[in-house]
Structure formats: structure tokens, C-alpha cells
Design a protein around this motif. Structure first.
Motif, mmCIF file in Angstrom:
data_model
loop_
_atom_site.group_PDB
_atom_site.id
_atom_site.type_symbol
_atom_site.label_atom_id
_atom_site.label_comp_id
_atom_site.label_asym_id
_atom_site.label_seq_id
_atom_site.Cartn_x
_atom_site.Cartn_y
_atom_site.Cartn_z
ATOM 1 N N LYS A 87 0.752 -1.187 0.050
ATOM 2 C CA LYS A 87 -0.077 -0.045 -0.025
ATOM 3 C C LYS A 87 0.865 1.191 0.059
ATOM 4 O O LYS A 87 0.307 2.329 -0.138
ATOM 5 N N CYS A 89 2.562 2.986 -2.071
ATOM 6 C CA CYS A 89 2.646 4.020 -3.009
ATOM 7 C C CYS A 89 1.407 4.624 -3.061
ATOM 8 O O CYS A 89 1.123 5.899 -3.787
ATOM 9 N N ALA A 90 0.130 4.165 -2.744
ATOM 10 C CA ALA A 90 -1.292 4.850 -2.485
ATOM 11 C C ALA A 90 -1.055 5.917 -1.612
ATOM 12 O O ALA A 90 -1.470 7.111 -2.195
ATOM 13 N N LEU A 231 -7.577 2.566 2.752
ATOM 14 C CA LEU A 231 -6.868 3.528 1.611
ATOM 15 C C LEU A 231 -7.713 4.803 1.474
ATOM 16 O O LEU A 231 -7.241 5.443 0.534
ATOM 17 N N ALA A 234 -5.611 7.804 1.795
ATOM 18 C CA ALA A 234 -4.939 8.577 0.996
ATOM 19 C C ALA A 234 -5.329 9.807 0.683
ATOM 20 O O ALA A 234 -4.628 10.861 0.641
ATOM 21 N N SER A 413 -10.315 -1.284 -1.407
ATOM 22 C CA SER A 413 -8.992 -0.595 -1.820
ATOM 23 C C SER A 413 -8.527 -0.480 -3.191
ATOM 24 O O SER A 413 -7.965 0.348 -3.398
ATOM 25 N N PHE A 417 -6.912 2.563 -4.970
ATOM 26 C CA PHE A 417 -5.582 2.592 -5.612
ATOM 27 C C PHE A 417 -5.375 3.232 -6.901
ATOM 28 O O PHE A 417 -4.466 3.652 -7.376
ATOM 29 N N TRP A 418 -6.324 2.585 -7.676
ATOM 30 C CA TRP A 418 -6.284 2.786 -9.149
ATOM 31 C C TRP A 418 -6.639 4.230 -9.570
ATOM 32 O O TRP A 418 -6.066 4.846 -10.150
ATOM 33 N N THR A 420 -5.909 6.802 -7.516
ATOM 34 C CA THR A 420 -4.892 7.268 -7.102
ATOM 35 C C THR A 420 -3.504 7.546 -7.926
ATOM 36 O O THR A 420 -2.774 8.324 -8.311
ATOM 37 N N ALA A 446 3.609 0.682 -7.719
ATOM 38 C CA ALA A 446 1.975 1.013 -7.376
ATOM 39 C C ALA A 446 1.106 -0.022 -8.090
ATOM 40 O O ALA A 446 -0.012 -0.422 -7.459
ATOM 41 N N THR A 450 -1.829 -2.643 -6.599
ATOM 42 C CA THR A 450 -3.115 -2.625 -7.013
ATOM 43 C C THR A 450 -3.573 -4.309 -7.261
ATOM 44 O O THR A 450 -4.815 -4.588 -6.964
#
Length: 467
Positions: A87, A89-90, A231, A234, A413, A417-418, A420, A446, A450
Motif C-alpha cells: 500500500k 505508493c497509494a 486506503l 490516501a 481498496s 488505489f487505481w 490515485t 504501485a 493494486t
């Protein structure tokens, strides 16, 4: 920061401009000096990373980690390390976005369409279960120390206190309290661990991934959902960075006032150094704390067959230390646990309400006024307060409530993540911004994170509910 006045239009070497002030008054030429990078500069700059870390140092650490250690020894220790790596990089990308673009990452989500805003609003209401579970966990620790009120009443008191503090303060209150609480928690956690640390050889070999033990799927999914935190934190971290006026946020604010801004050549370089320190220091402390709680749970609770549950959760967790060192350490552990869990409740109440506010005013542009924003921010907190109290009395088992919320967080999540990754990839368009893009390695990391979350979500859901 040096300030001088001029009536002439100018474009500086960094490409920053100063347009005519809206009221026709003379413009100012403002030079932004590079921030220092010493110890005190780092301390002053810390805030968004600490606030993000403190949303995680709580339910995951105080509840999931000791439970995993008590039930399965060191078997799930690797999950904590893996979750932090997956996680990372998120949170880094969301914070970087605000540093470079000078705006909340919610703007980038909105450019994808309106559905991400509705998705985040839905996720915010679904997170009522999680906030109630965190309040119950904090209440269980308070009840262990002060049993003159029931665990449920302590939970209600914690929810009310949280809303009261936020309504009196705002970001300054969030940042100040979190800085104090993370120190209390870290000191109590690390000192207690140092007093009875098992030989490293017992647990270091368990950092390599293995299949989860039979019967652990709910907890396995919950740990990936809540470590290091959920997430949606973030974009919360991005909003806190906006309030901190970090990086280009300050520059954009001055531009909007009609000023010409000249940045010191090291302004962004040093700002990014401070942001990374804020995040990385908080991230490492959070990760080590989670591992420590699992390890001591495995050392003390697992051999005795004790598992944290119900209103006795606080007493059981404290017994990790009191059984070995005596009653003198009880207040240290309770203080650390309450600090961690209360800060989680506190930061979520602030951060999630901000996300709700930002999403709504983008969906309904004529609501973007100070008065309506304040109403939306507080209204979301009132909804959470009422719904949270209902969950506290309807599902009074803190461990189960938090595990349920954690698995829900895991399901949400991959989408967050996608969004971001896409925000950073698609919106850094100028030469200045492209120079501050994450490296190709970070983008690969990243995307790997994901994809890992998608695979973990499917694995947990299929194994738990379809097999």
C-alpha cells in the motif's frame, strides 16, 4: 519569505505568473524561500503523514495484531510487512499529488467522472461500522482502567468527545493531538517490547509469505484491509496537506490573490524532502508497532490460549505485559492503547467528513460556500455519531465489528488505489510537474500493489464465502 511591490506583469524563471489583482490594486512580487531541512524544520513540517499513520495505529495494531498472535503465533506476521509494502505508493502518490499540483487529489478523482465521488460518499457511510468498532476498542481499554462506566457508555463518551474537540478546533487540533499521541503510543509500545523481546530468530523467519492457517481467513482479510490503514486515508492525507499549505498549495494560494511568486530553486526539492520524512518516519513507526503487538501476543497470549474479545479485550491485551512484569506497567499499556485508538477515531472523524464535504460540493457546485461546507462537515459527523452509537449497542463485540469493517475496507481498496495512480499519471502535464513524477519503478510498484489487492480481495471472498 521576502515581499516587494510592483505594478508590472511578470513571468519568472519557474514559469509562475502574477496576474492583476482582482481589485485593481498593485501586485506584490513574493519570493518563497526554500524551507529548512533540519530537525526542527522536519518536526514543524510533520502532520499529514502522522495523521495518516494514526488512523492505522489503532484498530489494526491494538486489536488485529494481538488477536493474530494469540490465535496463530507468528504465522500471520508476514501479512503486516506485506500490507505496508503493497500500500505504500497509494499514500505517497496522494501526498505527492497535493505537493506538486497544489490541490486536493479529489479534484483528480472528479476528472475521471462523478462516479468516484459517489463511490467515496458510499464508502464513507459504510465506514460507520469501522468507526464504531474503533470506539468500542478504545472503550474496552478505558473500561479496563476505569470500570465505573460500561464499555458501551465509554464508547459513546469517546464519540462525543471526538466531535466536541473537532468542532472547537480543526486541522490544528488534529495535528497537535496526533503528534502527542504518537509519541505516547510509540514510547509505551517500544519500551514494553524491549523489556521482554523474544530472540529475533523466533520471528524473523516468519516474514516470508505462507498460506494463512485454517480458520484465519476473516482475520487474514481484515489485516490486509486495515494495515497500515484503509486506503481512503490516501485522499484524507491529501486534504490534510492542503490545510498544511505544503508545496505548491502555498504558491497557488498566492497566485489566486494576484501576486507574482518567485520560488527559490530548492523550494520544491526541500518541500518534497520534508513530506517524505513526514510520511516515511510515521510509516516505519506504524509498521514496527504493529509487528511488536503481534509478536508479544504470540509470546504471552498464545501459550495461555488467551484471545482478546468482548469487554475483556483491554484486560487481555494489558495482560501481555502485566503477567510478566507486574501491575506497574498496566497504566503504560492502557495509555498507549487509548492514545492509539482514540487518535484513530479522531482522525477518521475529521478526514472522512472532509472527504464527504469535498465530494458533495463538486457534485453540487452552488453548495460550495463556507457556510454549507461547514454544515456538510459537521452533518457527516453527526450522522456518524448517531449511527456509531447504534452500532455500539447493536454489535457490542469490538473485535468482530472491526474485522467486519476491515474486510469491507479491503474490498474498497483496489478502486481507490487505481484512482490515485491515475491522478498522478494523468494530471502531471507541465514540464515542471513531469519532473516531479514518481519514478518508473514506483509506478511499477504501485500497479503491483493494486493487482495484489485485487487478488487478495478475490482470494478472501472466495475462500471465506464460496468454499
Amino acid at each position: 519569505m521576502s515581499v516587494s511591490s510592483t505594478n508590472s506583469a511578470a513571468i519568472d524563471a519557474d514559469g509562475l505568473y502574477g496576474g492583476t489583482a482582482a481589485d485593481g490594486s498593485a501586485k506584490k512580487v513574493i519570493r518563497l524561500e526554500a524551507p529548512g531541512t533540519g530537525f526542527m524544520d522536519t518536526w514543524k513540517a510533520m502532520g499529514p503523514g502522522i495523521a495518516a499513520a494514526m488512523t492505522g495505529i489503532g484498530a489494526s495494531h491494538i486489536m488485529h495484531a494481538p488477536t493474530a498472535g494469540a490465535l496463530y503465533g507468528y504465522d500471520l506476521l508476514w501479512v503486516i510487512l506485506a500490507a505496508y509494502i503493497i500500500k505504500y505508493c497509494a499514500f505517497e502518490f496522494a501526498h505527492r499529488y497535493t505537493m506538486v499540483k497544489g490541490e486536493s487529489i479529489i479534484n483528480a478523482y472528479h476528472r475521471v467522472g462523478t462516479w468516484p465521488l459517489w463511490f467515496m460518499i458510499f464508502q464513507g457511510f459504510a465506514n460507520t461500522v469501522g468507526i464504531a468498532g474503533r470506539a468500542l476498542g478504545c472503550a474496552a481499554l478505558m473500561w479496563a482502567a476505569f470500570p465505573f462506566m460500561s464499555m458501551q457508555l465509554w464508547a459513546v463518551a469517546i464519540l462525543l468527545l471526538t466531535v466536541g474537540i473537532l468542532w472547537m478546533g480543526s486541522y490544528k487540533a488534529v495535528e497537535g493531538i496526533c503528534k502527542i499521541l504518537i509519541i505516547v503510543f510509540a514510547v509505551s509500545c517500544f519500551v514494553a517490547f524491549a523489556l521482554q523481546a523474544p530472540p529475533p530468530g523466533e520471528y524473523l523467519s516468519r516474514l516470508l509469505p505462507t498460506l494463512p492457517p485454517i480458520g484465519s481467513m476473516m482475520l487474514f482479510g481484515a489485516m490486509f484491509g486495515y494495515f497500515p490503514t484503509t486506503l481512503e486515508v490516501a485522499p484524507m492525507q491529501s486534504n490534510w496537506a492542503v490545510d498544511k499549505k505544503a508545496g505548491m498549495v502555498k504558491v497557488n494560494e498566492m497566485r489566486a490573490q494576484g501576486h507574482t511568486v518567485h520560488m527559490d530553486p530548492n523550494y520544491m526539492k526541500n518541500s518534497l524532502i520534508l513530506f517524505k520524512r513526514d510520511m516515511n518516519i510515521s510509516y516505519v513507526i506504524s509498521m514496527l508497532s504493529g509487528m511488536i503487538f503481534l509478536i508479544v501476543g504470540a509470546v504471552v497470549l498464545h501459550p495461555q490460549g488467551l484471545v482478546p474479545k468482548g469487554s475483556e479485550m483491554g484486560v487481555t491485551i494489558a495482560s501481555i505485559y502485566t503477567d510478566t512484569f507486574g501491575a506497574w506497567i498496566f497504566p503504560v499499556i492502557i495509555a498507549g492503547g487509548v492514545a492509539a485508538l482514540f487518535s484513530t477515531v479522531f482522525t477518521y472523524f475529521d478526514g472522512q467528513a472532509r472527504l464527504f464535504e469535498e465530494c458533495v460540493v463538486r457534485l453540487k457546485r452552488d453548495w460550495d460556500t463556507a457556510a454549507i461546507r461547514k454544515l456538510l462537515y459537521r452533518g457527516m459527523q453527526v450522522v456518524w455519531l448517531v449511527a456509531g452509537i447504534a452500532v455500539v449497542y447493536g454489535l457490542p463485540e469490538p473485535i468482530f465489528v472491526v474485522q467486519l469493517a476491515s474486510v469491507m475496507a479491503l474490498v474498497f481498496s483496489p478502486v481507490l488505489f487505481w484512482l490515485t495512480i491515475k491522478a498522478v499519471k494523468d494530471n502531471f502535464t507541465s514540464d515542471f510537474e513531469r519532473d516531479l513524477l514518481p519514478s518508473k519503478f514506483q509506478f511499477a510498484w504501485a500497479w503491483g500493489g493494486t493487482i495484489s489487492l485485487v487478488g487478495l480481495t478475490l482470494y478472501v471472498l472466495i475462500t471465506k464465502f464460496l468454499m
